[in-house]
Write a protein that holds these residues in place. Sequence first.
Motif, PDB file in Angstrom:
ATOM      1  N   THR A 142       0.837  -1.207   0.000  1.00 31.55           N
ATOM      2  CA  THR A 142       0.000   0.000   0.000  1.00 31.55           C
ATOM      3  C   THR A 142       0.868   1.251   0.000  1.00 31.55           C
ATOM      4  O   THR A 142       0.578   2.234  -0.690  1.00 31.55           O
ATOM      5  CB  THR A 142      -0.943  -0.005   1.213  1.00 31.55           C
ATOM      6  OG1 THR A 142      -1.620  -1.255   1.226  1.00 31.55           O
ATOM      7  CG2 THR A 142      -1.953   1.109   1.117  1.00 31.55           C
ATOM      8  N   ASN A 167       1.002   5.902  11.456  1.00 30.44           N
ATOM      9  CA  ASN A 167       2.399   5.444  11.569  1.00 30.44           C
ATOM     10  C   ASN A 167       2.504   3.934  11.755  1.00 30.44           C
ATOM     11  O   ASN A 167       3.404   3.438  12.412  1.00 30.44           O
ATOM     12  CB  ASN A 167       3.145   6.202  12.684  1.00 30.44           C
ATOM     13  CG  ASN A 167       2.740   5.761  14.076  1.00 30.44           C
ATOM     14  OD1 ASN A 167       1.710   5.101  14.231  1.00 30.44           O
ATOM     15  ND2 ASN A 167       3.520   6.100  15.080  1.00 30.44           N
ATOM     16  N   VAL A 170       2.429  -1.137   8.330  1.00 30.40           N
ATOM     17  CA  VAL A 170       1.825  -1.572   7.062  1.00 30.40           C
ATOM     18  C   VAL A 170       1.815  -0.422   6.051  1.00 30.40           C
ATOM     19  O   VAL A 170       2.080  -0.621   4.865  1.00 30.40           O
ATOM     20  CB  VAL A 170       0.380  -2.077   7.299  1.00 30.40           C
ATOM     21  CG1 VAL A 170      -0.264  -2.560   6.016  1.00 30.40           C
ATOM     22  CG2 VAL A 170       0.367  -3.179   8.337  1.00 30.40           C
ATOM     23  N   ALA A 209      -3.727   7.842   6.249  1.00 32.40           N
ATOM     24  CA  ALA A 209      -3.781   6.383   6.378  1.00 32.40           C
ATOM     25  C   ALA A 209      -4.092   6.065   7.833  1.00 32.40           C
ATOM     26  O   ALA A 209      -3.336   5.378   8.513  1.00 32.40           O
ATOM     27  CB  ALA A 209      -2.458   5.760   5.952  1.00 32.40           C
ATOM     28  N   GLY A 211      -7.530   5.266   8.897  1.00 29.96           N
ATOM     29  CA  GLY A 211      -8.664   4.349   9.041  1.00 29.96           C
ATOM     30  C   GLY A 211      -9.763   4.943   9.910  1.00 29.96           C
ATOM     31  O   GLY A 211     -10.363   4.240  10.723  1.00 29.96           O
ATOM     32  N   LYS A 212      -9.997   6.266   9.732  1.00 36.82           N
ATOM     33  CA  LYS A 212     -11.056   6.958  10.494  1.00 36.82           C
ATOM     34  C   LYS A 212     -11.889   7.784   9.510  1.00 36.82           C
ATOM     35  O   LYS A 212     -11.405   8.815   8.996  1.00 36.82           O
ATOM     36  CB  LYS A 212     -10.450   7.917  11.540  1.00 36.82           C
ATOM     37  CG  LYS A 212      -9.717   7.228  12.662  1.00 36.82           C
ATOM     38  CD  LYS A 212     -10.663   6.913  13.814  1.00 36.82           C
ATOM     39  CE  LYS A 212     -10.276   5.761  14.696  1.00 36.82           C
ATOM     40  NZ  LYS A 212      -8.911   5.493  15.006  1.00 36.82           N
ATOM     41  N   LEU A 215     -12.045  11.851   9.229  1.00 37.47           N
ATOM     42  CA  LEU A 215     -10.947  12.450  10.004  1.00 37.47           C
ATOM     43  C   LEU A 215     -10.410  13.727   9.341  1.00 37.47           C
ATOM     44  O   LEU A 215     -10.089  14.700  10.006  1.00 37.47           O
ATOM     45  CB  LEU A 215      -9.801  11.427  10.159  1.00 37.47           C
ATOM     46  CG  LEU A 215      -8.545  11.950  10.861  1.00 37.47           C
ATOM     47  CD1 LEU A 215      -8.814  12.176  12.343  1.00 37.47           C
ATOM     48  CD2 LEU A 215      -7.373  10.994  10.692  1.00 37.47           C
ATOM     49  N   VAL A 230      -5.780   6.901   1.843  1.00 36.22           N
ATOM     50  CA  VAL A 230      -5.485   5.465   1.915  1.00 36.22           C
ATOM     51  C   VAL A 230      -6.561   4.726   2.724  1.00 36.22           C
ATOM     52  O   VAL A 230      -6.750   3.523   2.573  1.00 36.22           O
ATOM     53  CB  VAL A 230      -4.093   5.230   2.570  1.00 36.22           C
ATOM     54  CG1 VAL A 230      -3.751   3.747   2.630  1.00 36.22           C
ATOM     55  CG2 VAL A 230      -3.001   5.975   1.818  1.00 36.22           C
ATOM     56  N   VAL A 263      -6.360   4.417  -4.119  1.00 34.39           N
ATOM     57  CA  VAL A 263      -5.180   3.643  -3.710  1.00 34.39           C
ATOM     58  C   VAL A 263      -5.457   2.130  -3.744  1.00 34.39           C
ATOM     59  O   VAL A 263      -4.620   1.348  -4.191  1.00 34.39           O
ATOM     60  CB  VAL A 263      -4.729   4.070  -2.287  1.00 34.39           C
ATOM     61  CG1 VAL A 263      -3.540   3.245  -1.814  1.00 34.39           C
ATOM     62  CG2 VAL A 263      -4.398   5.558  -2.254  1.00 34.39           C
TER      63      VAL A 263
HETATM   64  P1  NAD Z   1      -3.630   0.970  11.826  1.00 35.27           P
HETATM   65  O1  NAD Z   1      -4.886   0.980  12.635  1.00 35.27           O
HETATM   66  O2  NAD Z   1      -2.577  -0.036  12.084  1.00 35.27           O
HETATM   67  O3  NAD Z   1      -2.934   2.405  11.963  1.00 35.27           O
HETATM   68  C1  NAD Z   1      -3.674   3.588  11.989  1.00 35.27           C
HETATM   69  C2  NAD Z   1      -2.739   4.742  12.228  1.00 35.27           C
HETATM   70  O4  NAD Z   1      -3.503   5.942  12.235  1.00 35.27           O
HETATM   71  C3  NAD Z   1      -2.025   4.689  13.588  1.00 35.27           C
HETATM   72  O5  NAD Z   1      -0.696   5.117  13.385  1.00 35.27           O
HETATM   73  C4  NAD Z   1      -2.770   5.697  14.456  1.00 35.27           C
HETATM   74  O6  NAD Z   1      -1.930   6.308  15.405  1.00 35.27           O
HETATM   75  C5  NAD Z   1      -3.238   6.707  13.391  1.00 35.27           C
HETATM   76  N1  NAD Z   1      -4.473   7.374  13.798  1.00 35.27           N
HETATM   77  C6  NAD Z   1      -5.652   6.806  14.101  1.00 35.27           C
HETATM   78  N2  NAD Z   1      -6.551   7.754  14.438  1.00 35.27           N
HETATM   79  C7  NAD Z   1      -5.908   8.947  14.339  1.00 35.27           C
HETATM   80  C8  NAD Z   1      -6.302  10.279  14.594  1.00 35.27           C
HETATM   81  N3  NAD Z   1      -7.521  10.579  15.015  1.00 35.27           N
HETATM   82  N4  NAD Z   1      -5.380  11.245  14.375  1.00 35.27           N
HETATM   83  C9  NAD Z   1      -4.132  10.959  13.970  1.00 35.27           C
HETATM   84  N5  NAD Z   1      -3.704   9.699  13.726  1.00 35.27           N
HETATM   85  C10 NAD Z   1      -4.588   8.707  13.913  1.00 35.27           C
HETATM   86  O7  NAD Z   1      -4.130   0.924  10.305  1.00 35.27           O
HETATM   87  P2  NAD Z   1      -3.293   0.567   8.968  1.00 35.27           P
HETATM   88  O8  NAD Z   1      -3.181  -0.894   8.840  1.00 35.27           O
HETATM   89  O9  NAD Z   1      -2.090   1.420   8.885  1.00 35.27           O
HETATM   90  O10 NAD Z   1      -4.330   1.060   7.880  1.00 35.27           O
HETATM   91  C11 NAD Z   1      -4.732   2.419   7.827  1.00 35.27           C
HETATM   92  C12 NAD Z   1      -5.916   2.550   6.895  1.00 35.27           C
HETATM   93  O11 NAD Z   1      -5.512   2.185   5.589  1.00 35.27           O
HETATM   94  C13 NAD Z   1      -7.097   1.629   7.264  1.00 35.27           C
HETATM   95  O12 NAD Z   1      -8.300   2.284   6.927  1.00 35.27           O
HETATM   96  C14 NAD Z   1      -6.902   0.447   6.327  1.00 35.27           C
HETATM   97  O13 NAD Z   1      -8.122  -0.220   6.048  1.00 35.27           O
HETATM   98  C15 NAD Z   1      -6.371   1.165   5.120  1.00 35.27           C
HETATM   99  N6  NAD Z   1      -5.612   0.302   4.208  1.00 35.27           N
HETATM  100  C16 NAD Z   1      -5.856   0.478   2.896  1.00 35.27           C
HETATM  101  C17 NAD Z   1      -5.197  -0.299   1.980  1.00 35.27           C
HETATM  102  C18 NAD Z   1      -5.460  -0.054   0.519  1.00 35.27           C
HETATM  103  O14 NAD Z   1      -5.063  -0.855  -0.307  1.00 35.27           O
HETATM  104  N7  NAD Z   1      -6.102   1.053   0.148  1.00 35.27           N
HETATM  105  C19 NAD Z   1      -4.290  -1.264   2.404  1.00 35.27           C
HETATM  106  C20 NAD Z   1      -4.002  -1.391   3.765  1.00 35.27           C
HETATM  107  C21 NAD Z   1      -4.679  -0.584   4.654  1.00 35.27           C
END
Ligand code: NAD
Length: 284
Positions: A142, A167, A170, A209, A211-212, A215, A230, A263
């Motif tokens: 990703t 951060n 992944v 990235a 996942g909120k 946001l 993302v 993405v």
């Molecule tokens: P994760 O939950 O491991 O990490 C989320 C990150 O966001 C953490 O670092 C956290 O500190 C930060 N975060 C969460 N809420 C926040 C806020 N309010 N303010 C600031 N930072 C905040 O998730 P992940 O595995 O890194 O995935 C992130 C997103 O990307 C998810 O929605 C996942 O589904 C998506 N994703 C998409 C693909 C794709 O192909 N498009 C692939 C993998 C993951």
Amino acid sequence: MAEIWKGQPVADKLNEKMKEDIAALAAKGVAPTLAIVRVGEKASDISYEKGAIKRSETVGVAIKHVLLPADITQDAFIAEIKALNADKSVHGILVFRPLPEQLDDTALRETLLPEKDVDGITPGSLGTAMAGGVGPGFSPCTAQAVMEILDFYEVDVKGKDVTVIGNSLVVGLPLTNLLSARFATVTNCHIFTKDVPAKAKSAEILISAAGKAGLVSAKHMSEGQIIIDVGINFTPEGKMCGDVTFEDAEAIAKAATPVPGGVGSVTTGVLVSHVVEAAKRSVR
Ligand code: NAD
């Protein structure tokens, strides 16, 4: 009005390049092969698997299915991974995670050969991402998909201020490294970061990235910004959405990627391109 940067043309370009490489490999008698390791019958794994198989078949990458029982022991599981490491007909290995509770994810990451780690989960692959994609492994798909999008739409990140929200190992951290290696000045934000809107607003390129859903909204954005979303989230009605309020991005940014269709459409393409690259390295 922002330009909408879709992922499909980026994926199409990756496919074209792969088809050329696969033809060259076929001439040398090599058929790039991805082993997909699934433990149990989780619906989300099966759904991702279907996407990966479809994308692989489109370009001509072969699949070796390794379906393991949900209650497999740690020793038996690691033995399967070692067998795939040793199997010369397999070039890439994708293991669906999270693993069931009885299996140790760290042991998996330490056993898998970086040379076959097309999903970018091993320490060797993370080191590769840190070095800007140079090394024995492969950058997490990703994170690399975001770089492919920026390249396709001709964004030179050198000297640009980029804010990455997230951060994780992944996406967020490897992406921060890949951007840094190309001389972007990256601000990495996470759940403990103070005043994320100000750090987002000051960026020329904003990547979320987290996942909120919702946001990132108007208060995080500035005129002329490039916004890459993302995030994959679902509304209470079950509709897929990103982290970014898309109408705000459309009104303020120079360009923005949609969800779905951004993405996510590039990520599996990157995975398959890693299998082809692993096959190329194997004959070098
Ligand atoms: P994760 O939950 O491991 O990490 C989320 C990150 O966001 C953490 O670092 C956290 O500190 C930060 N975060 C969460 N809420 C926040 C806020 N309010 N303010 C600031 N930072 C905040 O998730 P992940 O595995 O890194 O995935 C992130 C997103 O990307 C998810 O929605 C996942 O589904 C998506 N994703 C998409 C693909 C794709 O192909 N498009 C692939 C993998 C993951």
